[in-house]
Scaffold this motif. Structure first.
Motif, mmCIF file in Angstrom:
data_model
loop_
_atom_site.group_PDB
_atom_site.id
_atom_site.type_symbol
_atom_site.label_atom_id
_atom_site.label_comp_id
_atom_site.label_asym_id
_atom_site.label_seq_id
_atom_site.Cartn_x
_atom_site.Cartn_y
_atom_site.Cartn_z
ATOM 1 N N ALA A 23 5.783 12.162 5.092
ATOM 2 C CA ALA A 23 7.182 11.783 4.891
ATOM 3 C C ALA A 23 8.099 12.974 4.639
ATOM 4 C CB ALA A 23 7.279 10.768 3.753
ATOM 5 N N PRO A 24 7.677 14.010 3.872
ATOM 6 C CA PRO A 24 8.579 15.154 3.657
ATOM 7 C C PRO A 24 8.985 15.855 4.952
ATOM 8 C CG PRO A 24 6.822 15.180 2.028
ATOM 9 C CD PRO A 24 6.466 14.131 3.039
ATOM 10 N N ASP A 25 8.046 15.953 5.912
ATOM 11 C CA ASP A 25 8.378 16.570 7.204
ATOM 12 C C ASP A 25 9.451 15.763 7.919
ATOM 13 O OD1 ASP A 25 6.035 18.690 7.632
ATOM 14 O OD2 ASP A 25 5.133 16.867 6.838
ATOM 15 N N TYR A 26 9.252 14.452 7.959
ATOM 16 C CA TYR A 26 10.183 13.595 8.692
ATOM 17 C C TYR A 26 11.539 13.517 7.979
ATOM 18 C CZ TYR A 26 5.777 12.335 10.907
ATOM 19 O OH TYR A 26 4.559 12.381 11.554
ATOM 20 N N LEU A 27 11.521 13.587 6.657
ATOM 21 C CA LEU A 27 12.772 13.583 5.904
ATOM 22 C C LEU A 27 13.565 14.856 6.190
ATOM 23 C CD1 LEU A 27 14.527 12.127 3.838
ATOM 24 C CD2 LEU A 27 13.240 13.271 2.026
ATOM 25 N N VAL A 43 5.194 5.346 12.748
ATOM 26 C CA VAL A 43 5.918 4.329 11.983
ATOM 27 C C VAL A 43 6.748 4.992 10.881
ATOM 28 C CG1 VAL A 43 5.632 2.440 10.322
ATOM 29 C CG2 VAL A 43 4.342 2.423 12.469
ATOM 30 N N THR A 44 6.161 5.934 10.153
ATOM 31 C CA THR A 44 6.885 6.634 9.094
ATOM 32 C C THR A 44 8.049 7.435 9.666
ATOM 33 O OG1 THR A 44 4.859 6.811 7.793
ATOM 34 C CG2 THR A 44 6.663 8.278 7.191
ATOM 35 N N LEU A 45 7.810 8.078 10.793
ATOM 36 C CA LEU A 45 8.871 8.855 11.450
ATOM 37 C C LEU A 45 10.043 7.970 11.821
ATOM 38 C CD1 LEU A 45 10.021 11.335 12.963
ATOM 39 C CD2 LEU A 45 8.640 10.619 14.931
ATOM 40 N N ILE A 46 9.759 6.853 12.498
ATOM 41 C CA ILE A 46 10.845 5.974 12.951
ATOM 42 C C ILE A 46 11.588 5.369 11.757
ATOM 43 C CG2 ILE A 46 11.397 3.873 14.222
ATOM 44 C CD1 ILE A 46 10.666 6.399 15.895
ATOM 45 N N ASP A 47 10.868 4.979 10.714
ATOM 46 C CA ASP A 47 11.522 4.462 9.506
ATOM 47 C C ASP A 47 12.503 5.483 8.954
ATOM 48 O OD1 ASP A 47 10.243 2.040 9.579
ATOM 49 O OD2 ASP A 47 8.744 2.536 8.047
ATOM 50 N N THR A 48 12.088 6.738 8.906
ATOM 51 C CA THR A 48 12.927 7.788 8.325
ATOM 52 C C THR A 48 14.138 8.081 9.204
ATOM 53 O OG1 THR A 48 10.909 8.764 7.398
ATOM 54 C CG2 THR A 48 12.899 10.108 7.341
ATOM 55 N N LEU A 49 13.919 8.184 10.511
ATOM 56 C CA LEU A 49 15.047 8.413 11.419
ATOM 57 C C LEU A 49 16.034 7.249 11.355
ATOM 58 C CD1 LEU A 49 13.265 9.831 14.622
ATOM 59 C CD2 LEU A 49 14.226 11.090 12.678
ATOM 60 N N TYR A 50 15.501 6.039 11.326
ATOM 61 C CA TYR A 50 16.345 4.840 11.285
ATOM 62 C C TYR A 50 17.202 4.813 10.011
ATOM 63 C CZ TYR A 50 17.531 -0.157 11.070
ATOM 64 O OH TYR A 50 18.202 -1.352 10.967
ATOM 65 N N GLU A 51 16.591 5.108 8.889
ATOM 66 C CA GLU A 51 17.307 5.051 7.613
ATOM 67 C C GLU A 51 18.423 6.085 7.539
ATOM 68 O OE1 GLU A 51 14.138 5.458 4.855
ATOM 69 O OE2 GLU A 51 13.374 3.436 5.210
ATOM 70 N N HIS A 52 18.288 7.173 8.280
ATOM 71 C CA HIS A 52 19.313 8.223 8.272
ATOM 72 C C HIS A 52 20.202 8.154 9.512
ATOM 73 C CE1 HIS A 52 16.728 9.772 5.092
ATOM 74 N NE2 HIS A 52 17.716 10.536 4.735
ATOM 75 N N LYS A 53 20.067 7.081 10.277
ATOM 76 C CA LYS A 53 20.891 6.853 11.470
ATOM 77 C C LYS A 53 20.820 8.029 12.448
ATOM 78 C CE LYS A 53 22.379 2.743 10.456
ATOM 79 N NZ LYS A 53 21.338 2.461 9.458
#
Length: 368
Positions: A278-282, A311-321
């Motif tokens: 998650a830290p990488d994707y954030l 899944v974690t990547l897409i969740d993070t991208l989605y949450e940050h638009k």
């Protein structure tokens, strides 16, 4: 009037369209440039009394995605003829500030913020921040005091944001402690809205699809074209697209093979085929408004680790638009067709479909 001159040249060349909000912003940026450069020439009274000119007011430009905020800031930054200036993405700057504070605290000499602000001010008379967005309480808690000290040290700030000052950190934890920063921005900076009629970022995509099937030369060529459109980078320089290393929480860095003007390009293998968390994707989601992923394979139980990371990547991208452009071996609905985990993957399918919608593409980076 250097900023105005360059802006008029872009209008004449057809690269921009007439926009009243942009013209007002250009006028403010020209004022800032003129005042900053005048400080180097204080005049007879200043030389006689030893008093410097009044400090130059900064500018906070805000507006919807693709309205030219970063472009105008870059025009001003390149036009301002002073030695000590710095342009930096806001998230990168805050990571740097936290590291500076950590080092200063280790010295055990009291409040670490004043010496950190002095060091930053010694390095840059002008600070240009792109994409100010507050996503965590750690940033929110130090910003008011840090910026107060920076302004006291004579630093002039230009910043861009998708939100007006009053909407920063909206709904955040202990937001009342962040309100002094908002008051400071509205008091010390000229707040300039940019919400003109043209969304240049969407226009540059020109209605091109964002999800390309199947993987292969045709899809890669389409994504390459989208990258050059979004970044205004010359196709002739396709072999010289810059890369960069971005900081990741915990002291690591992540290599980004191609990165320019808020657009990053990765292979699926690099993002999800290697150990990532998650830290990488954030770090990616905060740093880039658009991410291009090449080579997404069909997923299933045999690729459960890659699927979990995706899944974690897409969740993070989605949450940050973050805008997503990709090439894949299947449409989102058929990306994880069957087997253990297919049912849980449906939420990701839903998000991938929504991320192709006009409403999502029109949302500001980092917006709720």
């Amino acid at each position: 009037m250097r900023v105005t001159k360059r802006y008029e040249e872009l209008l004449a060349a057809g690269e921009l369209r007439p926009d009243d909000d942009q013209r007002k912003a250009v006028g403010c940026l020209d004022r800032l440039a003129r005042d900053l450069e005048a400080e180097r020439k204080p005049g007879f009274w200043g030389r006689l009394t030893g008093k410097s000119a009044a400090k130059t007011r900064g500018i906070y430009m805000w507006g919807g995605v693709g309205r030219g905020k970063s472009m105008l800031m870059d025009l001003a930054y390149c036009s301002i003829d002073i030695a000590r200036k710095r342009r930096v993405h806001f998230h990168e700057f805050m990571l740097e500030v936290h590291e500076r504070l950590r080092v200063e605290r280790a010295k055990e000499r009291g409040d670490p913020i004043p010496p950190v602000a002095r060091d930053i001010a010694a390095e840059a008379r002008l600070l240009a921040f792109d994409e100010m967005v507050i996503n965590n309480s750690a940033d929110a808690m130090i910003l008011s005091r840090l910026f107060s000290h920076l302004l006291s040290e004579g630093v002039t700030v230009i910043t861009t944001s998708n939100r007006p000052p009053r909407d920063l950190y909206l709904g955040g934890l202990n937001r009342e402690l962040f309100m002094p920063f908002i008051d400071l921005v509205e008091r010390e900076l000229d707040v300039v809205p940019l919400n003109g009629p043209t969304d240049y970022r969407l226009e540059r995509l020109g209605g091109l699809p964002t999800w390309h099937v199947p993987n292969g030369r045709k899809a890669t060529r389409a994504l390459s074209e989208a990258f050059f459109r979004l970044t205004d980078y010359s196709v002739e320089n396709r072999d010289r697209v810059p890369s960069e290393d971005i900081p990741v929480q915990g002291g690591r860095t992540l290599h980004v093979p191609k990165a320019l003007k808020g657009v990053a390009v990765f292979s699926f293998k690099r993002l999800c085929g290697e150990p990532r968390g998650a830290p990488d994707y954030l770090a990616i989601a905060r740093r880039y408004h658009t991410v291009i992923i090449i080579g997404i394979p069909e997923l299933g139980p045999e690729k459960r680790n890659e699927a979990a990371r995706f899944v974690t990547l897409i969740d993070t991208l989605y949450e940050h638009k973050v805008k997503l452009l990709a090439s894949a071996d299947a449409t989102p609905a058929k990306l994880y067709p069957e087997g253990h985990g297919a049912f849980e993957f449906q939420r990701t399918v839903s998000r991938l479909i929504e991320m192709q919608s006009e409403d999502y593409l029109a949302a500001g980076h980092g917006a709720d």
